[in-house]
Motif scaffolding. Structure first.
Motif, PDB file in Angstrom:
ATOM      1  N   ARG A   1       0.827  -1.212   0.000  1.00 45.55           N
ATOM      2  CA  ARG A   1       0.000   0.000   0.000  1.00 45.55           C
ATOM      3  C   ARG A   1       0.859   1.258   0.000  1.00 45.55           C
ATOM      4  O   ARG A   1       0.444   2.305  -0.517  1.00 45.55           O
ATOM      5  N   TRP A   2       2.057   1.169   0.544  1.00 43.14           N
ATOM      6  CA  TRP A   2       2.953   2.324   0.572  1.00 43.14           C
ATOM      7  C   TRP A   2       3.945   2.319  -0.596  1.00 43.14           C
ATOM      8  O   TRP A   2       4.916   3.063  -0.595  1.00 43.14           O
ATOM      9  N   GLY A   3       3.712   1.450  -1.570  1.00 45.68           N
ATOM     10  CA  GLY A   3       4.518   1.475  -2.784  1.00 45.68           C
ATOM     11  C   GLY A   3       5.664   0.505  -2.826  1.00 45.68           C
ATOM     12  O   GLY A   3       6.518   0.588  -3.715  1.00 45.68           O
ATOM     13  N   PHE A   4       5.705  -0.441  -1.888  1.00 41.68           N
ATOM     14  CA  PHE A   4       6.775  -1.435  -1.845  1.00 41.68           C
ATOM     15  C   PHE A   4       6.145  -2.823  -1.758  1.00 41.68           C
ATOM     16  O   PHE A   4       5.194  -3.038  -1.018  1.00 41.68           O
ATOM     17  N   GLY A   5       6.708  -3.787  -2.475  1.00 34.61           N
ATOM     18  CA  GLY A   5       6.261  -5.165  -2.303  1.00 34.61           C
ATOM     19  C   GLY A   5       5.103  -5.541  -3.203  1.00 34.61           C
ATOM     20  O   GLY A   5       4.357  -4.705  -3.699  1.00 34.61           O
ATOM     21  N   PRO A   6       4.907  -6.866  -3.402  1.00 40.91           N
ATOM     22  CA  PRO A   6       3.968  -7.384  -4.395  1.00 40.91           C
ATOM     23  C   PRO A   6       2.607  -7.813  -3.854  1.00 40.91           C
ATOM     24  O   PRO A   6       1.723  -8.148  -4.633  1.00 40.91           O
ATOM     25  N   ILE A   7       2.420  -7.859  -2.532  1.00 46.40           N
ATOM     26  CA  ILE A   7       1.187  -8.441  -1.970  1.00 46.40           C
ATOM     27  C   ILE A   7       0.139  -7.337  -1.895  1.00 46.40           C
ATOM     28  O   ILE A   7      -0.056  -6.700  -0.849  1.00 46.40           O
ATOM     29  N   SER A   8      -0.534  -7.098  -3.000  1.00 47.99           N
ATOM     30  CA  SER A   8      -1.393  -5.914  -3.134  1.00 47.99           C
ATOM     31  C   SER A   8      -2.758  -6.078  -2.489  1.00 47.99           C
ATOM     32  O   SER A   8      -3.469  -5.090  -2.284  1.00 47.99           O
ATOM     33  N   THR A   9      -3.175  -7.300  -2.190  1.00 46.58           N
ATOM     34  CA  THR A   9      -4.462  -7.511  -1.534  1.00 46.58           C
ATOM     35  C   THR A   9      -4.266  -8.419  -0.326  1.00 46.58           C
ATOM     36  O   THR A   9      -3.306  -9.184  -0.252  1.00 46.58           O
ATOM     37  N   GLY A  10      -5.195  -8.329   0.598  1.00 45.39           N
ATOM     38  CA  GLY A  10      -5.110  -9.192   1.779  1.00 45.39           C
ATOM     39  C   GLY A  10      -5.646  -8.499   3.007  1.00 45.39           C
ATOM     40  O   GLY A  10      -5.975  -7.307   2.993  1.00 45.39           O
ATOM     41  N   ALA A  11      -5.723  -9.247   4.072  1.00 41.67           N
ATOM     42  CA  ALA A  11      -6.280  -8.754   5.320  1.00 41.67           C
ATOM     43  C   ALA A  11      -5.264  -7.915   6.084  1.00 41.67           C
ATOM     44  O   ALA A  11      -4.076  -7.893   5.770  1.00 41.67           O
ATOM     45  N   ALA A  12      -5.759  -7.233   7.109  1.00 42.71           N
ATOM     46  CA  ALA A  12      -4.883  -6.476   7.991  1.00 42.71           C
ATOM     47  C   ALA A  12      -3.906  -7.421   8.679  1.00 42.71           C
ATOM     48  O   ALA A  12      -4.208  -8.596   8.901  1.00 42.71           O
ATOM     49  N   PRO A  13      -2.702  -6.940   9.013  1.00 42.61           N
ATOM     50  CA  PRO A  13      -1.697  -7.831   9.599  1.00 42.61           C
ATOM     51  C   PRO A  13      -2.109  -8.357  10.965  1.00 42.61           C
ATOM     52  O   PRO A  13      -2.909  -7.759  11.677  1.00 42.61           O
ATOM     53  N   GLY A  14      -1.526  -9.477  11.300  1.00 45.84           N
ATOM     54  CA  GLY A  14      -1.768 -10.118  12.590  1.00 45.84           C
ATOM     55  C   GLY A  14      -1.071 -11.455  12.618  1.00 45.84           C
ATOM     56  O   GLY A  14      -1.655 -12.477  12.267  1.00 45.84           O
ATOM     57  N   TRP A  15       0.197 -11.463  13.016  1.00 47.60           N
ATOM     58  CA  TRP A  15       1.027 -12.656  12.880  1.00 47.60           C
ATOM     59  C   TRP A  15       0.495 -13.838  13.682  1.00 47.60           C
ATOM     60  O   TRP A  15       0.745 -14.994  13.323  1.00 47.60           O
ATOM     61  N   ARG A  16      -0.250 -13.575  14.752  1.00 52.17           N
ATOM     62  CA  ARG A  16      -0.784 -14.684  15.544  1.00 52.17           C
ATOM     63  C   ARG A  16      -1.813 -15.505  14.774  1.00 52.17           C
ATOM     64  O   ARG A  16      -2.158 -16.617  15.187  1.00 52.17           O
ATOM     65  N   GLY A  17      -2.290 -14.981  13.666  1.00 48.08           N
ATOM     66  CA  GLY A  17      -3.235 -15.731  12.841  1.00 48.08           C
ATOM     67  C   GLY A  17      -2.587 -16.748  11.932  1.00 48.08           C
ATOM     68  O   GLY A  17      -3.278 -17.536  11.281  1.00 48.08           O
ATOM     69  N   LEU A  18      -1.254 -16.745  11.845  1.00 41.84           N
ATOM     70  CA  LEU A  18      -0.518 -17.748  11.064  1.00 41.84           C
ATOM     71  C   LEU A  18      -0.008 -18.846  11.984  1.00 41.84           C
ATOM     72  O   LEU A  18       0.358 -18.590  13.131  1.00 41.84           O
ATOM     73  N   ALA A  19       0.044 -20.062  11.457  1.00 43.19           N
ATOM     74  CA  ALA A  19       0.582 -21.181  12.229  1.00 43.19           C
ATOM     75  C   ALA A  19       1.063 -22.256  11.278  1.00 43.19           C
ATOM     76  O   ALA A  19       0.701 -22.284  10.092  1.00 43.19           O
ATOM     77  N   LEU A  20       1.891 -23.148  11.803  1.00 43.90           N
ATOM     78  CA  LEU A  20       2.356 -24.317  11.066  1.00 43.90           C
ATOM     79  C   LEU A  20       1.715 -25.553  11.655  1.00 43.90           C
ATOM     80  O   LEU A  20       1.676 -25.729  12.877  1.00 43.90           O
ATOM     81  N   SER A  21       1.213 -26.400  10.783  1.00 44.19           N
ATOM     82  CA  SER A  21       0.668 -27.682  11.199  1.00 44.19           C
ATOM     83  C   SER A  21       1.283 -28.753  10.314  1.00 44.19           C
ATOM     84  O   SER A  21       0.830 -28.978   9.182  1.00 44.19           O
ATOM     85  N   GLY A  22       2.352 -29.367  10.800  1.00 43.40           N
ATOM     86  CA  GLY A  22       3.087 -30.323   9.972  1.00 43.40           C
ATOM     87  C   GLY A  22       3.690 -29.627   8.770  1.00 43.40           C
ATOM     88  O   GLY A  22       4.435 -28.654   8.908  1.00 43.40           O
ATOM     89  N   ASP A  23       3.326 -30.088   7.581  1.00 43.24           N
ATOM     90  CA  ASP A  23       3.857 -29.487   6.359  1.00 43.24           C
ATOM     91  C   ASP A  23       2.868 -28.498   5.751  1.00 43.24           C
ATOM     92  O   ASP A  23       2.912 -28.214   4.557  1.00 43.24           O
ATOM     93  N   ARG A  24       2.003 -27.919   6.564  1.00 41.41           N
ATOM     94  CA  ARG A  24       0.994 -26.996   6.059  1.00 41.41           C
ATOM     95  C   ARG A  24       1.070 -25.659   6.812  1.00 41.41           C
ATOM     96  O   ARG A  24       1.204 -25.625   8.040  1.00 41.41           O
ATOM     97  N   LEU A  25       0.994 -24.577   6.030  1.00 41.01           N
ATOM     98  CA  LEU A  25       0.913 -23.229   6.588  1.00 41.01           C
ATOM     99  C   LEU A  25      -0.561 -22.865   6.677  1.00 41.01           C
ATOM    100  O   LEU A  25      -1.293 -22.940   5.683  1.00 41.01           O
ATOM    101  N   THR A  26      -1.005 -22.481   7.864  1.00 42.07           N
ATOM    102  CA  THR A  26      -2.433 -22.247   8.080  1.00 42.07           C
ATOM    103  C   THR A  26      -2.676 -20.802   8.480  1.00 42.07           C
ATOM    104  O   THR A  26      -1.802 -20.121   9.031  1.00 42.07           O
ATOM    105  N   ARG A  27      -3.902 -20.333   8.207  1.00 43.04           N
ATOM    106  CA  ARG A  27      -4.299 -18.988   8.629  1.00 43.04           C
ATOM    107  C   ARG A  27      -5.645 -19.057   9.346  1.00 43.04           C
ATOM    108  O   ARG A  27      -6.525 -19.835   8.960  1.00 43.04           O
TER     109      ARG A  27
END
Length: 310
Positions: A111-137
């Protein structure tokens, strides 16, 4: 993949008798400097290693594991062991930095002109997790951006590749992040420089001695722009969703691994003027902070980093 840093290798201090190979990766360059034979034999393996990491982890590529996760609607996506290692480290630093490092901040970066991830939710790292070989949100639209840590991990893999090939004394540079194996052929530690972080300035702000470790710098000089008298950089403060602001111009971290140095340089810069040095002291990090002082530079060190200064 990754953000440019503010470090220069030992060329500034003389490199007579040294050989160098170099190439391109992640939208930047890599360079390996050392003496003796066999450097050229590393070129092919290095290019293949970095290309493989890019195929798995680049958020700029829709066909990468990270790209598919960010573009999809699934709550979880299968990832490779390498991507899982980087994701686990990113979440660990997010927790240890009290959220100053946040691998879900990609949409704000774009949004500030850097990086490729142009869409998505507001940040919140606690919403990401690893479950074995899977990345979950935990909620739709949450994205993963490894750019603040994956380049350091890639540099560690380069160093490992060189060690396996029998090299013991090298300086490795990936987009300005540096890792040292052994010593300079003269017998002294490798010497590297922190460039002056003020936009538009040339020259060096400090020189460091580097031996059997890594160093990374985050700051405003490499990726920033000026608008209405203010400078906006690519490092986002996750607490505000805005580029980190204040007197802090750069943070350099020395660590045992490039991945650690990379992630913590980002975290400490995002933490800002007041919190950055305090966080570095709590985590016992070797860091060098450079602040603007009415156009000049003021330096602050933590964790004994002053002992590395030349």
């Amino acid at each position: 993949m990754g953000a440019a840093t503010l470090l220069a290798p030992s060329a500034a201090f003389g490199s007579a008798g040294l050989g160098t190979i170099h190439g391109a990766a992640f939208g930047t360059t890599w360079r390996i400097t050392g003496s003796g034979s066999g450097l050229e034999e590393l070129r092919g393996p290095v290019d293949r290693l970095l290309a493989g990491i890019d195929r798995r982890m680049s958020p700029w590529r829709p066909d990468s594991e990270v790209g598919r996760f960010n573009a999809g609607n699934s709550a979880d996506v299968a990832i490779s062991a390498d991507t899982a290692t980087v994701a686990a480290a990113a979440l660990r630093v997010a927790e240890q930095s009290e959220g100053c490092f946040d691998p879900t901040v990609g949409p704000a970066v774009a949004r500030w002109g850097f990086g490729p991830i142009s869409t998505g939710a507001a940040p919140g790292w606690r919403g990401l997790a690893l479950s074995g070989d899977r990345l979950t949100r935990a909620r739709p639209g949450l994205t993963f951006d490894p750019c603040g840590i994956a380049k350091g991990w890639a540099l560690d893999r380069l160093a490992e590749l060189a060690r396996r090939a029998g090299h013991t004394d090298l300086l490795l540079d990936l987009g300005g992040e540096l890792a040292a194996l052994g010593r300079h052929p003269s017998g002294r530690p490798w010497q590297v420089a922190i460039e002056d972080p003020r936009p538009g300035r040339t020259g060096l702000a400090a020189a460091l001695s580097l031996e059997a470790g890594a160093v990374a710098t985050s700051g405003l000089r490499a990726q920033s722009y000026a608008l209405n008298g203010r400078t906006y950089g690519h490092i986002i403060d996750p607490a505000t969703g805005h580029p980190a602001q204040g007197r802090l111009l750069s943070v350099t971290v020395l660590a045992g691994t490039a991945m650690e140095a990379d992630a913590w340089a980002t975290a400490l810069f995002a933490a800002g003027d007041a919190k950055g040095a305090a966080l570095a002291r709590r985590r016992r990090l070797r860091a060098i902070f450079l602040f603007d002082d009415h156009g000049g530079l003021v330096q602050e060190t933590t964790g004994g980093a002053d002992h590395a200064l030349l």
